[in-house]
Design a protein around this motif. Sequence first.
Motif, PDB file in Angstrom:
ATOM      1  N   LYS A   7       0.831  -1.307   0.018  1.00 40.33           N
ATOM      2  CA  LYS A   7      -0.057  -0.027   0.020  1.00 40.33           C
ATOM      3  C   LYS A   7       0.946   1.164   0.074  1.00 40.33           C
ATOM      4  N   GLU A   8       0.439   2.287  -0.754  1.00 36.29           N
ATOM      5  CA  GLU A   8       1.359   3.425  -0.743  1.00 36.29           C
ATOM      6  C   GLU A   8       1.134   4.212   0.608  1.00 36.29           C
ATOM      7  N   VAL A   9       2.190   4.590   0.964  1.00 37.08           N
ATOM      8  CA  VAL A   9       2.092   5.391   2.360  1.00 37.08           C
ATOM      9  C   VAL A   9       2.952   6.822   2.136  1.00 37.08           C
ATOM     10  N   GLN A  28       1.601   7.066   6.887  1.00 33.59           N
ATOM     11  CA  GLN A  28      -0.039   6.901   6.708  1.00 33.59           C
ATOM     12  C   GLN A  28      -0.268   6.392   5.363  1.00 33.59           C
ATOM     13  N   GLU A  29      -1.128   5.463   5.197  1.00 34.08           N
ATOM     14  CA  GLU A  29      -1.600   5.089   4.122  1.00 34.08           C
ATOM     15  C   GLU A  29      -2.147   6.340   3.303  1.00 34.08           C
ATOM     16  N   SER A  30      -1.883   6.333   1.879  1.00 39.19           N
ATOM     17  CA  SER A  30      -2.441   7.489   1.172  1.00 39.19           C
ATOM     18  C   SER A  30      -3.984   7.664   0.926  1.00 39.19           C
ATOM     19  N   PHE A 124       5.755   2.446  -0.513  1.00 42.60           N
ATOM     20  CA  PHE A 124       4.818   1.512  -0.260  1.00 42.60           C
ATOM     21  C   PHE A 124       5.433   0.538   1.045  1.00 42.60           C
ATOM     22  N   GLU A 127       1.092  -4.533   3.037  1.00 45.52           N
ATOM     23  CA  GLU A 127      -0.309  -4.358   4.004  1.00 45.52           C
ATOM     24  C   GLU A 127      -0.234  -4.989   5.364  1.00 45.52           C
ATOM     25  N   LEU A 130       0.785  -2.557   8.194  1.00 45.43           N
ATOM     26  CA  LEU A 130      -0.285  -1.596   8.548  1.00 45.43           C
ATOM     27  C   LEU A 130      -1.281  -2.053   9.282  1.00 45.43           C
ATOM     28  N   SER A 134      -3.006  -0.867  12.871  1.00 43.92           N
ATOM     29  CA  SER A 134      -3.989   0.019  12.595  1.00 43.92           C
ATOM     30  C   SER A 134      -4.766   0.388  13.957  1.00 43.92           C
TER      31      SER A 134
END
Length: 135
Positions: A7-9, A28-30, A124, A127, A130, A134
């Motif tokens: 995931k892009e951050v 933080q995820e985009s 990135f 996942e 993250l 969460s």
Amino acid sequence: MVEGSMKEVEVSSLGLDKSSNTPVVILQESDGERMLPIWIGPSEASAIAMELAGIKFSRPLTHDLFTTVVSGLGSELVRVLITKVEDNTYYASLVLEKEGEMISVDARPSDSIALALRADAPVFADESLLELTSL
């Protein structure tokens, strides 16, 4: 190509963990709310902070030098991948492109983030990292 589990951050903030007196960069995820805190060294925190603030020096610092060398060799930093954590140590890769060939280089996430900011390259995170943090 970026794997489906990445995931892009983006750098959300940079601060000091008061309990350990250690700098921490918060990614933080985009396109979401999940975050990934990574504890880093003071020099890397300084390099990230200076780039975020747009501070430039008359002579290149280490991360600026690396960015210039990569470009001078006909390569480009195309992305950073933060791939895993083992024994509280995070792992990352710099993905460089030279003449259509992709080259992956093992690196510390803190240096990778500092370089990505200078090269305007996306970062990135896996996942699973993250999910561990969460809210």
